[in-house]
Design a protein around this motif. Structure first.
Motif, mmCIF file in Angstrom:
data_model
loop_
_atom_site.group_PDB
_atom_site.id
_atom_site.type_symbol
_atom_site.label_atom_id
_atom_site.label_comp_id
_atom_site.label_asym_id
_atom_site.label_seq_id
_atom_site.Cartn_x
_atom_site.Cartn_y
_atom_site.Cartn_z
ATOM 1 N N THR A 124 -0.474 6.809 0.629
ATOM 2 C CA THR A 124 -0.839 7.904 -0.556
ATOM 3 C C THR A 124 0.623 8.864 -0.532
ATOM 4 N N ILE A 125 0.719 9.020 -1.591
ATOM 5 C CA ILE A 125 2.216 10.022 -1.984
ATOM 6 C C ILE A 125 1.512 11.308 -2.325
ATOM 7 N N ALA A 126 2.334 12.605 -2.071
ATOM 8 C CA ALA A 126 2.142 13.597 -2.834
ATOM 9 C C ALA A 126 3.379 14.442 -2.536
ATOM 10 N N ILE A 127 3.230 15.555 -3.657
ATOM 11 C CA ILE A 127 4.421 16.618 -3.309
ATOM 12 C C ILE A 127 4.017 17.814 -3.385
ATOM 13 N N GLY A 128 4.535 18.696 -2.480
ATOM 14 C CA GLY A 128 4.238 20.052 -2.391
ATOM 15 C C GLY A 128 5.185 20.603 -1.077
ATOM 16 N N ASN A 129 5.193 22.101 -1.276
ATOM 17 C CA ASN A 129 6.158 22.747 -0.330
ATOM 18 C C ASN A 129 7.645 22.131 -0.472
ATOM 19 N N GLY A 130 8.156 21.739 -1.439
ATOM 20 C CA GLY A 130 9.555 21.215 -1.820
ATOM 21 C C GLY A 130 9.449 19.986 -0.949
ATOM 22 N N ARG A 131 8.521 19.366 -0.807
ATOM 23 C CA ARG A 131 8.534 17.981 0.118
ATOM 24 C C ARG A 131 7.839 16.978 -0.492
ATOM 25 N N TYR A 132 8.289 15.806 -0.550
ATOM 26 C CA TYR A 132 7.861 14.364 -1.023
ATOM 27 C C TYR A 132 7.356 13.744 0.130
ATOM 28 N N TYR A 133 5.778 13.904 0.433
ATOM 29 C CA TYR A 133 5.191 13.253 1.512
ATOM 30 C C TYR A 133 4.862 11.790 1.240
ATOM 31 N N THR A 134 4.727 10.869 2.226
ATOM 32 C CA THR A 134 4.192 9.805 2.047
ATOM 33 C C THR A 134 3.512 9.428 3.636
ATOM 34 N N LEU A 135 2.247 8.836 3.212
ATOM 35 C CA LEU A 135 1.555 8.393 4.493
ATOM 36 C C LEU A 135 1.207 6.782 4.253
ATOM 37 N N ILE A 136 1.235 6.268 5.099
ATOM 38 C CA ILE A 136 0.953 4.714 5.229
ATOM 39 C C ILE A 136 0.334 4.251 6.230
ATOM 40 N N VAL A 137 -0.713 3.708 5.762
ATOM 41 C CA VAL A 137 -1.795 2.803 6.982
ATOM 42 C C VAL A 137 -2.078 1.447 6.816
ATOM 43 N N GLY A 138 -1.911 0.510 7.711
ATOM 44 C CA GLY A 138 -2.032 -0.529 7.591
ATOM 45 C C GLY A 138 -2.099 -1.462 8.663
ATOM 46 N N ALA A 139 -2.166 -2.761 8.814
ATOM 47 C CA ALA A 139 -2.589 -3.909 9.727
ATOM 48 C C ALA A 139 -2.067 -4.956 9.228
ATOM 49 N N ASN A 140 -1.879 -6.242 10.053
ATOM 50 C CA ASN A 140 -1.671 -7.481 9.616
ATOM 51 C C ASN A 140 -2.949 -8.098 8.959
ATOM 52 N N GLU A 141 -2.505 -8.716 7.893
ATOM 53 C CA GLU A 141 -3.600 -9.321 6.911
ATOM 54 C C GLU A 141 -4.706 -10.116 7.405
ATOM 55 N N ARG A 142 -4.475 -10.657 8.566
ATOM 56 C CA ARG A 142 -5.655 -11.153 9.366
ATOM 57 C C ARG A 142 -6.631 -10.340 9.690
ATOM 58 N N ARG A 143 -6.427 -8.863 10.108
ATOM 59 C CA ARG A 143 -7.424 -7.921 10.295
ATOM 60 C C ARG A 143 -7.676 -7.213 9.276
ATOM 61 N N TRP A 144 -7.106 -7.208 8.351
ATOM 62 C CA TRP A 144 -7.437 -6.351 6.939
ATOM 63 C C TRP A 144 -8.889 -6.329 6.653
ATOM 64 N N ARG A 145 -9.229 -7.456 6.440
ATOM 65 C CA ARG A 145 -10.573 -7.579 5.950
ATOM 66 C C ARG A 145 -11.715 -6.907 6.683
ATOM 67 N N LYS A 146 -11.448 -6.927 8.224
ATOM 68 C CA LYS A 146 -12.200 -6.373 8.993
ATOM 69 C C LYS A 146 -12.110 -4.802 8.966
ATOM 70 N N PHE A 147 -10.923 -4.149 8.819
ATOM 71 C CA PHE A 147 -10.743 -2.693 9.241
ATOM 72 C C PHE A 147 -10.133 -2.152 7.867
ATOM 73 N N ARG A 148 -10.236 -2.845 6.938
ATOM 74 C CA ARG A 148 -9.717 -2.102 5.458
ATOM 75 C C ARG A 148 -10.625 -0.872 5.218
ATOM 76 N N ASN A 149 -11.873 -0.827 5.420
ATOM 77 C CA ASN A 149 -12.595 0.309 5.113
ATOM 78 C C ASN A 149 -12.286 1.602 5.922
#
Length: 238
Positions: free
Chosen positions: A199-224
């Motif tokens: 998720t990306i957004a801009i505010g306060n003179g800053r360009y923010y990036t948040l990344i949340v993930g897992a290995n693909e084998r566990r993605w189906r279980k924990f995606r939501n």
């Protein structure tokens, strides 16, 4: 709180690296998980400084998911309207101007070049991290069409040279007058694959990036579960 969202389809036009940034991690991290490639905000570093190295990023393959981009396939979570969800904790940084939720059984850790990070107690590659850069832009749309912005991030910033990037979906949403873009992608190398939301957004003179993930084998279980984290990111006025 007013929340509106719009899911978009990608356009496979020739792309350039509009950010001019390369991802970087330790050798061990590079072999297992891609960093978001955006360093922690430096008081004497500007967005323009990073763009001066454009052209140094190696082109990587980009595959767009077929049939994944539908209008209703990527709903926003009404987190702020409902309050903090069960089994999540809130991380709020009033000094740097952002907040998000993370699973309550995760613990904080130092992720090089990031302002904050939390990971699963037992699975280090299942984590969330937040970074930001200074910028003179006021909105993510100032960076260009979101299809091209996302494609450049995934191919030229998030992925390593030996990885193939697959963008599965993308959503824009406006929350209280601020625009956010959340997208789902997979990075595949010969021996490893990792899926994530960013998720990306801009505010306060800053360009923010948040990344949340897992290995693909566990993605189906924990995606939501991880989608809740991606949707919860908010920029706070400072």
């Amino acid at each position: 709180m007013a929340i509106s969202s719009l899911s978009l389809s990608f356009v496979s036009n020739p792309l350039t690296n509009m950010f001019g940034m390369r991802s970087w991690t330790s050798p061990a991290e590079t072999a297992a998980v891609s960093s978001n490639g955006i360093t922690k905000c430096s008081r004497n570093t500007s967005y323009a400084d990073h763009c001066t190295v454009s052209g140094n990023c190696k082109r990587r393959a980009l595959i767009f998911g077929i049939g994944a981009m539908t209008v209703n396939s990527f709903p926003a979570s009404p987190l702020l309207a409902e309050g903090k969800p069960k089994n999540y904790e809130a991380f709020v940084d009033k000094i740097d101007g952002y907040s998000y939720y993370y699973p309550s059984d995760w613990r904080d850790f130092d992720f090089r070049g990031h302002d904050s990070a939390f990971k699963d107690r037992y699975l280090q590659l299942q984590n969330v991290r937040l970074s930001f850069l200074p910028t003179d832009k006021t909105d993510i749309h100032d960076m260009g069409p979101m299809e091209e912005v996302v494609a450049n991030l995934v191919t030229n910033v998030y992925s390593a040279p030996n990885q193939v990037a697959t963008v599965l979906d993308m959503q824009e949403k406006n929350i209280e007058g601020r625009n956010y873009c959340t997208f789902e992608y997979i990075l595949t190398s010969p021996n490893f694959a990792r899926a994530a939301f960013a998720t990306i957004a801009i505010g306060n003179g800053r360009y923010y990036t948040l990344i949340v993930g897992a290995n693909e084998r566990r993605w189906r279980k924990f995606r939501n579960q991880l989608k809740v984290v991606a949707d919860s990111f908010r920029v706070l006025d400072i």
